[in-house]
Design an enzyme around this catalytic site. Structure first.
Site, PDB file in Angstrom:
ATOM      1  N   HIS A 129       0.813  -1.219   0.000  1.00 43.23           N
ATOM      2  CA  HIS A 129       0.000   0.000   0.000  1.00 43.23           C
ATOM      3  C   HIS A 129       0.847   1.270   0.000  1.00 43.23           C
ATOM      4  CE1 HIS A 129      -0.270  -0.454   4.690  1.00 43.23           C
ATOM      5  NE2 HIS A 129       0.905  -0.012   4.316  1.00 43.23           N
ATOM      6  N   ASN A 130       0.360   2.233  -0.765  1.00 41.19           N
ATOM      7  CA  ASN A 130       0.961   3.564  -0.888  1.00 41.19           C
ATOM      8  C   ASN A 130       2.353   3.565  -1.513  1.00 41.19           C
ATOM      9  OD1 ASN A 130      -0.942   4.134   1.839  1.00 41.19           O
ATOM     10  ND2 ASN A 130      -0.961   5.714   0.255  1.00 41.19           N
TER      11      ASN A 130
END
Length: 328
Positions: free
Chosen positions: A243-244
């Site tokens: 994520h991210n």
């Protein structure tokens, strides 16, 4: 069955012919397996020695080839044999699976979805509310695209893939079977009363143009904003992108490699197979990470790193040589 003459193939490659053959070329094949009606290639001088025992009638070769083709055989000399052979493969490529109807009657498509002209949707697909598909996009059977996603034009999504809600995929992308775009990021925090508390992942995934995602790979949605893959990235099978994470343009990740959360890759980064990148690290433009390496610190642009933990390649090689001397 497709077949081409030597001249017809060279019309596409625009190389220089050395030698000649009267045979029609029926298929491309590797040197050791080719029949006398097939074309092969020599992309490295170390493979020149295998030409004599190969039955191939034609080979695509680099300009610096140091051998002759022989009787009733020919070379097509080009600047880059690997790239030229990709054009040959395109010439012989079979047609993709056929759609009897553009939109299969078993597909479930929400009334609010917008389907671009020329797009095709296979059997048992689900297209959720407010999804937008661009023109000439192909969705093969058993694909799920959830609410408010956008898929660009001329993109292909193969069977079993899942695109979770609010994710965006660009133009001319290929999503291979069973890839997952936008699953929850791996976010948990310990709590004395509740055990491991799940941290909501409310972001999404944004994928640029001309991106390819391999089979069974996962690109997790961001916790806050977006996980981003820049234009031209190529992701192999069984790759995990946390994520991210932010990938620049034209990055390559080989099979079984992975990025933990919030990793930043510059443009043109190459991650070897089974390599792992620790969370919140930055790898600059052009960094190369050797296969099986574990990266635990930021890497400056242009560096090549190897080992576990990864260090600059020349230092890793010195360490391995020293260890080898110690155990003799």
């Amino acid at each position: 069955m497709k077949s081409y003459s030597l001249l017809e193939i060279n019309e596409v490659l625009k190389g220089v012919i050395s030698g000649s053959t009267t045979k029609k070329i029926t298929a491309p094949e590797q040197l050791s397996l080719a029949s006398d009606s097939e074309i092969s290639f020599i992309g490295n001088k170390k493979y020149e020695k295998f030409w004599e025992t190969s039955k191939a009638c034609v080979a695509v070769v680099n300009e610096d080839i140091s051998i002759e083709p022989g009787e009733n055989r020919a070379f097509i000399k080009v600047k880059n044999a690997d790239l030229a052979m990709s054009q040959v493969l395109e010439m012989f490529a079979p047609a993709p699976p056929v759609f009897d109807t553009d939109i299969h009657p078993t597909a479930v498509i929400d009334a609010s979805a917008v389907i671009g002209q020329g797009s095709k949707i296979g059997a048992n697909c689900y297209i959720g509310p407010k999804v937008t598909l661009g023109e000439n996009t192909i969705i093969y059977p058993n694909v799920t695209i959830f609410d408010e996603c956008t898929i660009g034009k001329n993109t292909v999504i193969w069977s079993g893939a899942v695109v979770r809600e609010r994710c965006h995929i660009g133009n001319y992308c290929i999503i291979h079977p069973n890839a997952t775009i936008g699953a929850d990021g791996f976010g948990f925090r310990p709590c004395a009363e509740r055990g491991l508390v799940k941290i909501p992942q409310i972001g999404n995934v944004v994928i640029g143009n001309n991106v390819e995602i391999g089979a069974n790979s996962s690109v997790d949605r961001g916790k806050f904003s977006s996980t981003v893959l820049g234009d031209g990235c190529k992701i192999d099978n069984l790759v995990q992108i946390g994520h991210n994470s932010q990938l620049g343009k034209f990055c390559i990740m080989a099979g079984n490699s992975g990025l933990a959360g919030s990793v930043t890759l510059g443009n043109g980064v190459i991650i070897g197979g089974s390599a792992s990148i620790k969370d919140h690290l930055t790898l600059g433009d052009g960094v190369i990470v050797g296969a099986g390496s574990g990266v635990a610190a930021d890497v400056e642009a242009g560096k090549t790193v190897l080992g576990y933990p990864a260090v600059e390649a020349r230092d890793a090689l010195k360490q391995w040589a020293a260890i080898k001397r110690l155990i003799k």
